[in-house]
Design a protein around this motif. Sequence first.
Motif, PDB file in Angstrom:
ATOM      1  N   LEU A 103       0.829  -1.202   0.000  1.00 46.72           N
ATOM      2  CA  LEU A 103       0.000   0.000   0.000  1.00 46.72           C
ATOM      3  C   LEU A 103       0.867   1.257   0.000  1.00 46.72           C
ATOM      4  N   VAL A 104       1.966   1.248   0.755  1.00 45.43           N
ATOM      5  CA  VAL A 104       2.902   2.384   0.744  1.00 45.43           C
ATOM      6  C   VAL A 104       3.359   2.645  -0.687  1.00 45.43           C
ATOM      7  N   ASP A 105       3.767   1.600  -1.389  1.00 42.56           N
ATOM      8  CA  ASP A 105       4.253   1.761  -2.763  1.00 42.56           C
ATOM      9  C   ASP A 105       3.155   2.256  -3.687  1.00 42.56           C
ATOM     10  N   ARG A 106       1.981   1.659  -3.592  1.00 40.96           N
ATOM     11  CA  ARG A 106       0.866   2.049  -4.462  1.00 40.96           C
ATOM     12  C   ARG A 106       0.446   3.502  -4.217  1.00 40.96           C
ATOM     13  N   VAL A 107       0.326   3.887  -2.950  1.00 43.04           N
ATOM     14  CA  VAL A 107      -0.083   5.253  -2.614  1.00 43.04           C
ATOM     15  C   VAL A 107       1.002   6.252  -3.031  1.00 43.04           C
ATOM     16  N   ARG A 108       2.266   5.883  -2.822  1.00 42.23           N
ATOM     17  CA  ARG A 108       3.375   6.765  -3.225  1.00 42.23           C
ATOM     18  C   ARG A 108       3.349   7.017  -4.734  1.00 42.23           C
ATOM     19  N   ARG A 109       3.196   5.949  -5.500  1.00 43.84           N
ATOM     20  CA  ARG A 109       3.170   6.096  -6.964  1.00 43.84           C
ATOM     21  C   ARG A 109       2.012   6.993  -7.404  1.00 43.84           C
ATOM     22  N   ALA A 110       0.850   6.776  -6.843  1.00 42.33           N
ATOM     23  CA  ALA A 110      -0.320   7.590  -7.206  1.00 42.33           C
ATOM     24  C   ALA A 110      -0.125   9.038  -6.778  1.00 42.33           C
ATOM     25  N   ALA A 111       0.424   9.241  -5.592  1.00 43.45           N
ATOM     26  CA  ALA A 111       0.591  10.610  -5.073  1.00 43.45           C
ATOM     27  C   ALA A 111       1.568  11.418  -5.913  1.00 43.45           C
ATOM     28  N   TYR A 112       2.605  10.761  -6.420  1.00 40.68           N
ATOM     29  CA  TYR A 112       3.594  11.460  -7.240  1.00 40.68           C
ATOM     30  C   TYR A 112       3.268  11.367  -8.740  1.00 40.68           C
TER      31      TYR A 112
END
Length: 87
Positions: free
Chosen positions: A74-83
Motif C-alpha cells: 500500500l505504501v508503494d501504491r499510494v506513493r506512486r499515485a501521489a507522485y
Amino acid sequence: MRVPTVDLQVHPPAPAALALLTDAFCAQHGIVPIAVHGKTFVVAAARPEDVAMREEVRVVTGLAIEVVHADGELVDRVRRAAYGRPS
C-alpha cells in the motif's frame, strides 16, 4: 517501541508533505510522506524501525520525524499515485 499503524486509504498524503521529498527518495526508502504538523514530518513506512531511513529523512527535511507503520504494498501504491506515477 510501539509504532502506530495508519490506513493510507483513510489518511492519504497531504500535498505539503509530498513537496518535501522526491518520489525517488521515497521509493528508495520505502516510505510515503503523510503530513506536516508544525515542525514534525509524518511518514508511513513498511519498516518503521529503520533508523537509517529516519535519520536521512530528518537530515533532508530539517524536521522532527514521526514514522507510522503501513502495509508495504500500500505504501508503494499510494506513493506512486501521489507522485503521479503509474502502478
